[in-house]
Design a protein around this motif. Structure first.
Motif, PDB file in Angstrom:
ATOM      1  N   SER A 104       0.836  -1.202   0.000  1.00 27.12           N
ATOM      2  CA  SER A 104       0.000   0.000   0.000  1.00 27.12           C
ATOM      3  C   SER A 104       0.869   1.250   0.000  1.00 27.12           C
ATOM      4  N   ALA A 118       0.208  -1.509  -5.888  1.00 29.52           N
ATOM      5  CA  ALA A 118      -1.210  -1.376  -5.546  1.00 29.52           C
ATOM      6  C   ALA A 118      -1.931  -2.695  -5.795  1.00 29.52           C
ATOM      7  N   ALA A 136      -0.930  -5.160  -3.097  1.00 25.71           N
ATOM      8  CA  ALA A 136      -1.572  -4.870  -1.811  1.00 25.71           C
ATOM      9  C   ALA A 136      -2.991  -5.426  -1.784  1.00 25.71           C
ATOM     10  N   SER A 153      -4.322  -8.530   0.605  1.00 21.30           N
ATOM     11  CA  SER A 153      -5.501  -8.320   1.440  1.00 21.30           C
ATOM     12  C   SER A 153      -6.544  -9.409   1.201  1.00 21.30           C
TER      13      SER A 153
END
Length: 500
Positions: free
Chosen positions: A96, A429, A432, A436
């Protein structure tokens, strides 16, 4: 006018009048015509210190010791721990932060220079490994998240600086080979790093956290990598084998660099079509490391798979780099062949991966399920071993083609820094988001589906750029278009005729 800035792929005189650019080729230049000073002194047939090949070698060894060791540690799945949750959370924080920093990192590198940027970037890796070691003995979630955020900051800057060297230092005819040399050396770090846990856990036939000595070895090597970066020279000192330098801003300001992100896209709006390829370029690591390696294999077999993954990258890079530079075909032709090859490899390798993934679910390999992790002595291990090897080879091909495509669009160090900043930002990005999803326990088969879907979809989006925007040669005027509409900020010069 001072001779202290960069030049493009041809030598050029820039007149004092704003906007007056008159490219001229100095055909009489030879490699013996170098400035005075130790960094341009030749020793027999060896290149001068401030040459692209020497600087590429140095940055490759920095990446060997820092990101290479990080890759070896991450490739074990879970950062070497039995539970993947700590590593998932650290990597969410890392990527992130990297996503935000990566978009701006090109401007930071243009302002600070590659030497300072890479030296600073190397620091985050040893802190990351140190936090994993600390988490083995104590519950330190705050330190773990800080380490992930700090590495995101450091890695964003390091990789943007590395990208400047990779994309803008070589001549147009050398970009594929230079990438192959770098990627090979860099991934030797991953191979050697994976041998550390393999050697220290050679008798561990159950799923277990690696030893303290493994983490300590990684930390020491990462610190050495950060120190090695201080031996680099900045881009304004580089002279290529054809006598040209790298197009750079003279004394850039933070304002001009941030504005340069906009002017970079305005000068080449088709670069937006590469953003999905950027996004998907690190997406698959989470699935491969956690859903396959950490989920299904014991500690020593995870280390072996890790070694094979990075070894496959070396093999693939040694093939794809020279092929991308094959001058028997025009660069436009090579670009079209590259696009078709990527589509075929994605469908074949990830399509084959489904045959393995349909064999088990998260519930099947959960800690309380009674599942016994596979060892390399298990009957049937050869199939997933080769699958993991080809996943590694595909990664090298994908990254190499992305770097080569960016290099085919420009020879400017300044524009290359922005391209690589976009690349690393969107790449992180995407990573990330995937970390997640894995942390929230998305099903393994759905993780596999997102891999193949994103990869094939991004190739479809990038096709117009690859087919129509890559040219056989980039003119110097094209590289100067995005210099804030102010040509006097750039001072390309004819290579000096003063001999060392």
């Amino acid at each position: 006018m001072e001779d202290n800035t960069a030049v493009g792929t041809v030598a050029a005189d820039v007149f004092p009048e704003k906007g007056a650019v008159d490219p001229v080729i100095d055909e009489s230049w030879t490699p013996d015509q170098l400035p005075k000073g130790w960094m341009y002194k030749r020793h027999g047939k060896l290149p001068w210190y401030a040459s692209p090949s020497v600087q590429l070698g140095l940055v490759a060894f920095v990446c060997f010791l820092c990101p290479g060791m990080f890759n070896a540690l991450s490739g074990l799945g879970g950062g070497g721990k039995t539970s993947t949750h700590t590593a998932d959370q650290m990597n969410i924080a890392l990527n992130s932060t990297f996503a935000v920093v990566g978009l701006l990192a090109g401007s930071v590198v243009n302002r600070l220079g590659v030497r300072v940027s890479i030296a600073f970037g190397g620091l985050g890796y040893c802190i990351y490994a140190g936090s994993l070691l600390a988490s083995v003995h104590h519950n330190v979630p705050g330190f773990n998240i800080f380490a992930g955020v700090f590495l995101g900051l450091c890695a964003g800057i390091l990789w943007a600086a590395q990208g400047v060297i990779m994309v803008s230092y070589p001549t147009e005819a050398q970009k594929g080979r230079y990438w192959a040399w770098f990627w090979g050396i860099f991934n030797i770090g991953g191979c050697m790093g994976s041998l550390i846990p393999l050697g220290q856990n050679i008798h561990v036939k159950v799923a277990a956290t690696v030893s303290d000595g493994t983490y300590i070895a990684f930390i020491v090597l990462m610190v050495a990598g950060a120190a090695l970066a201080l031996t680099l020279v900045d881009a304004d000192k580089i002279i290529r084998s054809d006598g040209t330098r790298v197009v750079l801003m003279k004394n850039p300001s933070w304002k001009s660099e941030l504005l340069g992100l906009y002017t970079c896209i305005r000068s080449e709006p088709y670069i937006l079509l590469l953003f999905p390829m950027f996004w998907s370029s690190n997406w698959f690591y989470t699935y491969q490391e956690n859903a396959i390696n950490a989920a299904y294999f014991d500690t020593r077999t995870r280390a072996l798979n890790d070694f094979l993954y990075w070894f496959a990258q070396i093999c693939a890079a040694s093939v794809i780099g020279p092929l991308l530079d094959n001058n028997k075909f025009r660069r436009t032709t090579r670009a079209r062949i590259m696009l078709v090859t990527l589509v075929v490899l994605t469908a074949a390798i990830y399509g084959g991966g489904y045959a393995w993934q349909e064999k088990y679910t998260r519930a099947d390999v959960a800690a309380d399920s009674g599942f016994v992790a596979w060892d390399w002595t298990h009957k049937g291990f050869v199939g997933p071993m080769f699958l993991y090897f080809f996943y590694g080879a595909f990664d090298a091909v994908w990254q190499g083609c992305v770097y080569w495509t960016m290099g085919a669009l420009s020879n400017s160090g300044r524009r290359a820094a922005n391209y690589v900043g976009f690349y690393k930002g969107f790449q992180s990005a995407g990573a990330a988001v995937m970390w997640s999803l894995d942390n929230n326990e998305m099903s393994y088969v759905n993780e596999w589906a997102t891999n193949i879907g994103l990869l094939l979809g991004s190739l479809l989006v990038a096709a117009p750029l690859i087919l129509f925007r890559i040219k056989d040669h980039v003119q110097l005027e094209e590289d100067l278009k995005d210099v804030d509409e102010s040509v006097e900020d750039v001072v390309p010069t004819v290579p000096t005729t003063e001999k060392a």
